[in-house]
Each structure stands twice: as C-alpha cells, then as structure tokens.
Design a protein around this motif. Structure first.
Motif, PDB file in Angstrom:
ATOM      1  N   GLY A 203      14.947 -22.196 -50.286  1.00 28.89           N
ATOM      2  CA  GLY A 203      14.655 -21.461 -49.061  1.00 28.89           C
ATOM      3  C   GLY A 203      15.575 -21.760 -47.899  1.00 28.89           C
ATOM      4  O   GLY A 203      15.464 -21.148 -46.843  1.00 28.89           O
ATOM      5  N   SER A 204      16.462 -22.706 -48.060  1.00 30.88           N
ATOM      6  CA  SER A 204      17.380 -23.048 -46.967  1.00 30.88           C
ATOM      7  C   SER A 204      18.811 -22.994 -47.475  1.00 30.88           C
ATOM      8  O   SER A 204      19.061 -23.172 -48.669  1.00 30.88           O
ATOM      9  N   TYR A 205      19.736 -22.734 -46.586  1.00 30.87           N
ATOM     10  CA  TYR A 205      21.149 -22.741 -46.960  1.00 30.87           C
ATOM     11  C   TYR A 205      21.722 -24.127 -46.686  1.00 30.87           C
ATOM     12  O   TYR A 205      22.195 -24.802 -47.585  1.00 30.87           O
ATOM     13  N   TYR A 206      21.604 -24.579 -45.442  1.00 30.81           N
ATOM     14  CA  TYR A 206      22.214 -25.856 -45.054  1.00 30.81           C
ATOM     15  C   TYR A 206      21.583 -27.027 -45.803  1.00 30.81           C
ATOM     16  O   TYR A 206      22.253 -28.025 -46.075  1.00 30.81           O
ATOM     17  N   ALA A 207      20.287 -26.936 -46.118  1.00 30.61           N
ATOM     18  CA  ALA A 207      19.594 -28.053 -46.762  1.00 30.61           C
ATOM     19  C   ALA A 207      19.525 -27.899 -48.275  1.00 30.61           C
ATOM     20  O   ALA A 207      18.825 -28.646 -48.946  1.00 30.61           O
ATOM     21  N   SER A 208      20.268 -26.943 -48.822  1.00 26.60           N
ATOM     22  CA  SER A 208      20.159 -26.657 -50.258  1.00 26.60           C
ATOM     23  C   SER A 208      20.850 -27.718 -51.119  1.00 26.60           C
ATOM     24  O   SER A 208      22.034 -27.999 -50.960  1.00 26.60           O
ATOM     25  N   TRP A 209      20.111 -28.255 -52.047  1.00 20.28           N
ATOM     26  CA  TRP A 209      20.702 -29.239 -52.969  1.00 20.28           C
ATOM     27  C   TRP A 209      21.742 -28.591 -53.871  1.00 20.28           C
ATOM     28  O   TRP A 209      22.614 -29.274 -54.392  1.00 20.28           O
ATOM     29  N   LYS A 210      21.629 -27.282 -54.100  1.00 21.50           N
ATOM     30  CA  LYS A 210      22.652 -26.606 -54.897  1.00 21.50           C
ATOM     31  C   LYS A 210      24.022 -26.797 -54.242  1.00 21.50           C
ATOM     32  O   LYS A 210      25.034 -26.938 -54.904  1.00 21.50           O
ATOM     33  N   LYS A 211      24.019 -26.803 -52.933  1.00 22.84           N
ATOM     34  CA  LYS A 211      25.264 -27.020 -52.195  1.00 22.84           C
ATOM     35  C   LYS A 211      25.638 -28.501 -52.166  1.00 22.84           C
ATOM     36  O   LYS A 211      26.807 -28.858 -52.269  1.00 22.84           O
TER      37      LYS A 211
ATOM     38  N   THR B 169      28.203 -25.435 -40.239  1.00 23.49           N
ATOM     39  CA  THR B 169      27.464 -24.586 -41.173  1.00 23.49           C
ATOM     40  C   THR B 169      26.014 -24.384 -40.745  1.00 23.49           C
ATOM     41  O   THR B 169      25.421 -23.332 -40.980  1.00 23.49           O
ATOM     42  N   LEU B 170      25.436 -25.395 -40.111  1.00 16.97           N
ATOM     43  CA  LEU B 170      24.053 -25.284 -39.656  1.00 16.97           C
ATOM     44  C   LEU B 170      23.887 -24.109 -38.684  1.00 16.97           C
ATOM     45  O   LEU B 170      22.799 -23.530 -38.584  1.00 16.97           O
ATOM     46  N   GLY B 171      24.957 -23.749 -37.984  1.00 13.18           N
ATOM     47  CA  GLY B 171      24.909 -22.594 -37.091  1.00 13.18           C
ATOM     48  C   GLY B 171      24.539 -21.330 -37.857  1.00 13.18           C
ATOM     49  O   GLY B 171      23.829 -20.463 -37.348  1.00 13.18           O
ATOM     50  N   TRP B 172      25.005 -21.235 -39.101  1.00  6.48           N
ATOM     51  CA  TRP B 172      24.671 -20.063 -39.921  1.00  6.48           C
ATOM     52  C   TRP B 172      23.201 -20.026 -40.275  1.00  6.48           C
ATOM     53  O   TRP B 172      22.595 -18.961 -40.323  1.00  6.48           O
ATOM     54  N   ASP B 173      22.630 -21.220 -40.537  1.00  7.14           N
ATOM     55  CA  ASP B 173      21.184 -21.245 -40.777  1.00  7.14           C
ATOM     56  C   ASP B 173      20.449 -20.801 -39.514  1.00  7.14           C
ATOM     57  O   ASP B 173      19.423 -20.114 -39.590  1.00  7.14           O
ATOM     58  N   GLN B 174      20.961 -21.178 -38.369  1.00  8.32           N
ATOM     59  CA  GLN B 174      20.319 -20.751 -37.115  1.00  8.32           C
ATOM     60  C   GLN B 174      20.342 -19.236 -36.988  1.00  8.32           C
ATOM     61  O   GLN B 174      19.331 -18.611 -36.652  1.00  8.32           O
ATOM     62  N   VAL B 175      21.502 -18.653 -37.249  1.00  7.41           N
ATOM     63  CA  VAL B 175      21.614 -17.194 -37.150  1.00  7.41           C
ATOM     64  C   VAL B 175      20.707 -16.531 -38.187  1.00  7.41           C
ATOM     65  O   VAL B 175      19.896 -15.652 -37.870  1.00  7.41           O
ATOM     66  N   ALA B 176      20.827 -16.996 -39.427  1.00  3.39           N
ATOM     67  CA  ALA B 176      20.128 -16.334 -40.534  1.00  3.39           C
ATOM     68  C   ALA B 176      18.617 -16.482 -40.434  1.00  3.39           C
ATOM     69  O   ALA B 176      17.870 -15.605 -40.865  1.00  3.39           O
ATOM     70  N   ALA B 177      18.159 -17.605 -39.868  1.00  2.00           N
ATOM     71  CA  ALA B 177      16.727 -17.874 -39.843  1.00  2.00           C
ATOM     72  C   ALA B 177      16.059 -17.436 -38.548  1.00  2.00           C
ATOM     73  O   ALA B 177      14.839 -17.361 -38.470  1.00  2.00           O
ATOM     74  N   ASN B 178      16.855 -17.140 -37.509  1.00  2.00           N
ATOM     75  CA  ASN B 178      16.274 -16.783 -36.218  1.00  2.00           C
ATOM     76  C   ASN B 178      16.615 -15.371 -35.763  1.00  2.00           C
ATOM     77  O   ASN B 178      15.753 -14.635 -35.304  1.00  2.00           O
TER      78      ASN B 178
END
Lengths: 355, 355
Positions: A189-197, B38-47
């Motif tokens: 459910g997360s991109y930045y926190a993804s273990w796949k990454k 990269t966390l900035g992308w999670d911010q955009v994508a999730a908000n």
C-alpha cells in the motif's frame, strides 16, 4: 560523500550487520531507511498485513495500520499496567490475527511489557500470528532476544537508545515476516515504505554493492555506524559489551527507583517487574505540581519531562536514563539526578511549610 | 538537541520561511519531512490525487502514483527532447486530469523542461489541473518562479542544489493544492506521508511552537538552515543573491558547454535551450568509451558520472556543476573540469593514434 561511493558502501553494510548483533538475531532482515521511527509503522502496515486482515493491538500504538486497511482489535490495560496474558490468550483463541503488536516500553508511562512472555503466548496459541514490537523506546536499553523469543518485527528509530541523531527508521523483520510479505496477494500500500523497493537495496549494500531506490541519509548512516561500534563494543574491546550495557541500565534504573521510593514517590508502573530500565515515571507527591518541581530540577541541571498520558498528564513526570547516563558512570549523572530530586523536594517542603 | 527545545523551534520555522524565499512564493505551504526526495512522491500520490483520478505524466517520473490508485497517462519525448507543447495541449483537451507532472531537470539526460510554458499551457487549457514539478535536480540551480508560473507542487530533496546532506524530503504545495487535498473524499493513502498529520506540525513550527507527529531530523534541519542562510544570502549580505546564484549557474554551464563544443563533443539534450544549467550530459566521441575517459578524468581530480538512460547508457557521461562549483569561482572548479577534459581527450587521441 556519495551514496554509491566505495568508501560508503561497507559502512552501510556494517550497520546492517551490527543491527542484527544488537537484537541478537542471525538471519532477520534489517531495513535502514531515511525517515522517523513512525515510518516503521508504514512499513508494517503496507507490507506485512493486507487490507481486511486482522491485527490485535495490546494497549496503544498501532499508527497507520488502519490507513492501510487492516482491521484493528484493541485490548486495553489499566494505567500503569499491561494486558494480562490470559486475556491475550482468550483473544487469540477467538479470532485469527495476521499480526499482534505491542509497545515494548511505553514512553508515556514507563511501562515495560513482558515481551518474551507475550511472544511465547502468541507462539503457543496462534503460531502463525506475527509478533510486531514497537521498540522505539527500548532497543539498546532493554533486553531484546529477537531469535530466542521468536519475534517477527522490531521497529525503532536512531535517536533513543541507539544514540544517533534522529532521521533513520530502523526496522528488523524475521524471515517469517519476509515470507508473509512475499506471499501477499494485494500490492504493497505504500511506495516509499515498500519492501519490494528496499529489500534489494539492503541486500546489495550488505553484499558490498551500491544500489539505488532513494538516496540513503549518508551522513546519518556514518553517525549510526559510530554509535553501533560503541554499542556492540566493536570500536574498542574495553567498552562494555551489550550484556554489560543492559546490566548498567538495570542498575541505574534500580538506583533511581530506590531513591524515589525513599523520597516517598510512587511510580506510574503498577509492578516493579513492569517498569522500564531506561526511564522512570513518578507521580508528584500530594500538593506538588509540575511547575513546583520541574524548574527546580532544571536549575540543578536536570531536565525531565512532564506527563504525557491524557487522563493523568498533570500528575506525574518522567526521568530519562538511557545511553551514556546509564553506561558512563564517570559522568555522575545518576547521583546528580538523585541529589537534584532530593534537594528540590526538600526546598518545596520548606517553602510550603513556611506559607 | 530536542525537537521541542525552544532553541530548535525557530530554526525549523526559519527553514520553512526560507524555502518559500528560494522558490519565490508568498503563501505556498512547505513540508519538511525526514525522508528522501522520493517521499515527496508519496506525499503527492497519497494526498493530492485520489484513487481513480487521472494523472498526466510528461516523459518519466511518476514514482508511486499508481501505488496509491491514480490512473496514469504517459506522454513520451524523444531522447534528449521534451514533449511538444501542442501534444500536451491535445492531451489536456482529450481528458480531465487531476494533475500533470513533469521532471524539471532529468538527471539521466540533463534535459531541462520548459517549466513556465508547461504551466502556462495547463492553466490555459485545463485550469483546474494541478501542476506538479519533480525539481529534485533543479531547485537552487534553475529558475523556479512558483507563484508567477502558477505551480502547485514542487518536490525536491536536501542534497542537490540545496547543498545539505541527504535525508530531508522538501515539498512545497500551493494553496490550490492544499485545498484540493482538503476536498478529498477518500482518506489519504499513506500514514507517514499524510498531510493531515504534517500540516499542523509545519504550521506550529512556523508560528514558533513545537508540535509532534514524528520526530524531525533535528541535526539535519540545522544543516539545512545553514545552507538556506547561504542560498538566500541571509547569512551575509556580501554573498551572491539567489538571482546572482542562478546567473552563476547559467554562466558556468555555458562555459562548460562551449568548451565541450570546441572539443567536438555533442550534448545529449537536442536543444541548447533545453539543456540544464547544473549539469552537462555529453556523448563520447566516436571510438571512445567510459573506461577510456572516466578514469583519466578521475586521475586529474574530476569525478563525473556515467550514462543512466537505458538505451544510450554506455554512449555518454554527465558532469555535475551545481552549488559551490558554479557559485564559488575562487575554487577554480570549472577551469579544472575543462582542462581535465581537454587533456584526457588529447591523451586518448595520442594513444589510439599510436596503436
């Protein structure tokens, strides 16, 4: 210093190995990611559990689980106490839980949960349930035997017992937790926190190769490396070992708690065996307030924290005594804390008596 | 230093204010969060965008949008080029997009996108579409006029043009983007990157009050503060202003690109006006490989990077010239780079000729 520099790569790899050493695990997988301790919760919620699966939460601390779709069941404990093991057993028998989570040391009350027994109970009653420990306030100040206790996730941050500036999410996952993640049917459910990454990145750095998903906090990794060298005693064999460090935390804690008892101060934790060794939470004596005591301690060079837990917030205070305060006796921190406490309370008594 | 210490609070607040200054915006909302760019992308994508909404992506760079449920449409450009504005116009006329995103400077090719014109096109054709700029490789080395161009999100990291160690996600959102987030009907898809958590924290620190959601990277914020004092020339009025800094980047870039041209080296960007000012990407001369040139430059104290873009990866290299290299002429970095390039190519020519 570049994150792909040949000088940096082994430093990152060493950190991964030393984190395993600190948690007494052979094969668990550390994840060191730029972020605060809270990011560890996104890792758990977005990787370990899937939407619609059940999570059992002891007391508080389930940041983000619901955001990522988990169904949360909460068991609460009395203030200063923990959830009784029979209550836990009954809950585990009633429903199938993907994971159980608890806070090892509750920073708001200084309550230490019996991690080994909780893990043992889960393994006995519901062997497939993953045991997730919020250890932000306990790693390197409380005993954590990752493999022996059969833990699945320990999550923490760089800035508490690990003695590094804040900015690093430190999470360790058992191979069982990694396998549960690999078996997921719903995408993380997360991109930045993804273990796949992140898993390939951690594996690459540990193997001595740089790899890229997002830039690691290079300078902070160096600071973390320096801390870990001390904590694992790799920096210098004359440093206390991890076992000695934990013993020093217990001794310091007992000394402070005994002094508090002698002063008539009552601890927030209801049982001595459930009081943290890296901090002490004490109720104010009757008629004494934070504004009476805290500035007096401050004047004597001792900074303590006020209460945090909503309903009893104004009735207690918290003394931190982890890391150097506990390990480096030559600093004399402990005696200073006790003396400041004694003198401040004496001063308050005199003033109140004089009114 | 504690994150709620009275000494630290105004430092964090100053950083927020100075980030606005760097991006030339009056009322946009900065978010400074422990994490990588990269966390900035999670911010955009999730908000900013909700599941099922459409995102238009120019070229590459849409990390995480799909993870959080956005529908992504991609417009590609030729290698070294950008998406033509008429193509963009046509796409915006065909479908309603919640946001459009593009990479300001593509670090893999050194292509600079015409940010002002892209934003202008969006405003003219589809005024409600939010303009999201991946500016990791451009903040403080390329001109960005946030308010004047009508941008909605600029996301970057601490370690490039901002000259601070890595570990800080730096994102600036327009009030229009904040309002779009406030109007969401679906809960934010991330916990750690949720603006619901972070907006009150940023507002509190800017107002001079500490607040807590997750521990900020205190030491890194101090480092960021030091960088921003320099970039905004607040540290010392004799420092170059932001305008002068950007001019210095352009001058440095032109000097290096002119020298490369004189050596017969072809740039990866197809048009001079679309070449970044903080880096230069150059094809190797015929018959020359990375292994011929890069070690020779290294011997002369100049570290450059290899190619990154899949299909042409082995045919070019990249020279970085942002920050001190561009601004601090006394270092002599630029002449050193040019001399190293000239001498290395001459050496290769001689050796090849001698064979």
């Amino acid at each position: 210093m570049s994150h792909i520099s040949p000088e940096f790569v082994p430093v990152f790899g060493d950190c991964i190995r030393m984190v395993r050493e600190v948690l007494l695990t052979n094969d668990a997988q550390p994840f060191l990611i730029s972020g605060s301790g809270t990011l560890g919760w996104d890792q758990v919620a977005a990787n370990v559990i899937e939407p619609g699966e059940n999570a059992l939460v002891l007391n508080t601390g389930y940041f983000g689980l619901e955001t990522y779709g988990a169904n949360v069941t909460q068991l609460t404990a009395p203030i200063g106490g923990t959830v009784p093991l029979p209550t836990l057993t009954a809950a585990l028998q009633q429903k199938k839980y993907k994971l159980l989570t608890f806070t090892h040391v509750d920073t708001s009350t200084g309550v230490l949960s019996p991690a080994a027994q909780i893990a043992q109970t889960v393994r006995a009653v519901s062997p497939d349930t993953l045991v997730v420990v919020d250890a932000v306030c306990s790693v390197a100040s409380e005993e954590i035997r990752f493999d022996e206790w059969g833990l699945d996730v320990v999550l923490t941050a760089s800035q508490k017992g690990l003695g590094t500036p804040p900015g690093l999410s430190v999470l360790v996952a058992s191979q069982r937790a990694v396998k549960a993640w690999q078996r997921r049917t719903v995408r993380e459910g997360s991109y930045y926190a993804s273990w796949k990454k992140w898993l390939p990145i951690m594996k690459a750095y540990e193997a001595g190769q740089p790899a890229y998903f997002a830039t690691p906090p290079v300078n902070l990794i160096y600071a973390f490396h320096a801390s870990l060298l001390q904590i694992t005693a790799r920096a210098d064999p004359s440093l206390p070992s991890l076992t000695q460090r934990l013993a020093a935390h217990r001794a310091t804690s007992q000394k402070i708690k005994a002094a508090a008892r002698a002063l008539g101060l009552k601890q927030v934790p209801l049982q001595e065996s459930e009081a943290a060794n890296g901090m002490t939470a004490l109720y104010f004596p009757e008629g004494v307030k934070a504004a009476d005591l805290l500035p007096r301690l401050g004047k004597r060079g001792v900074v303590v924290a006020g209460g945090l837990l909503g309903s009893i917030k104004d009735t207690y205070f918290r003394i931190g005594h982890m890391g150097v305060t506990a390990v480096d006796e030559a600093r004399g921190d402990v005696d200073k804390i006790i003396k400041a406490l004694e003198d401040s309370l004496e001063e308050i008594k005199k003033e109140k008596g004089g009114k």
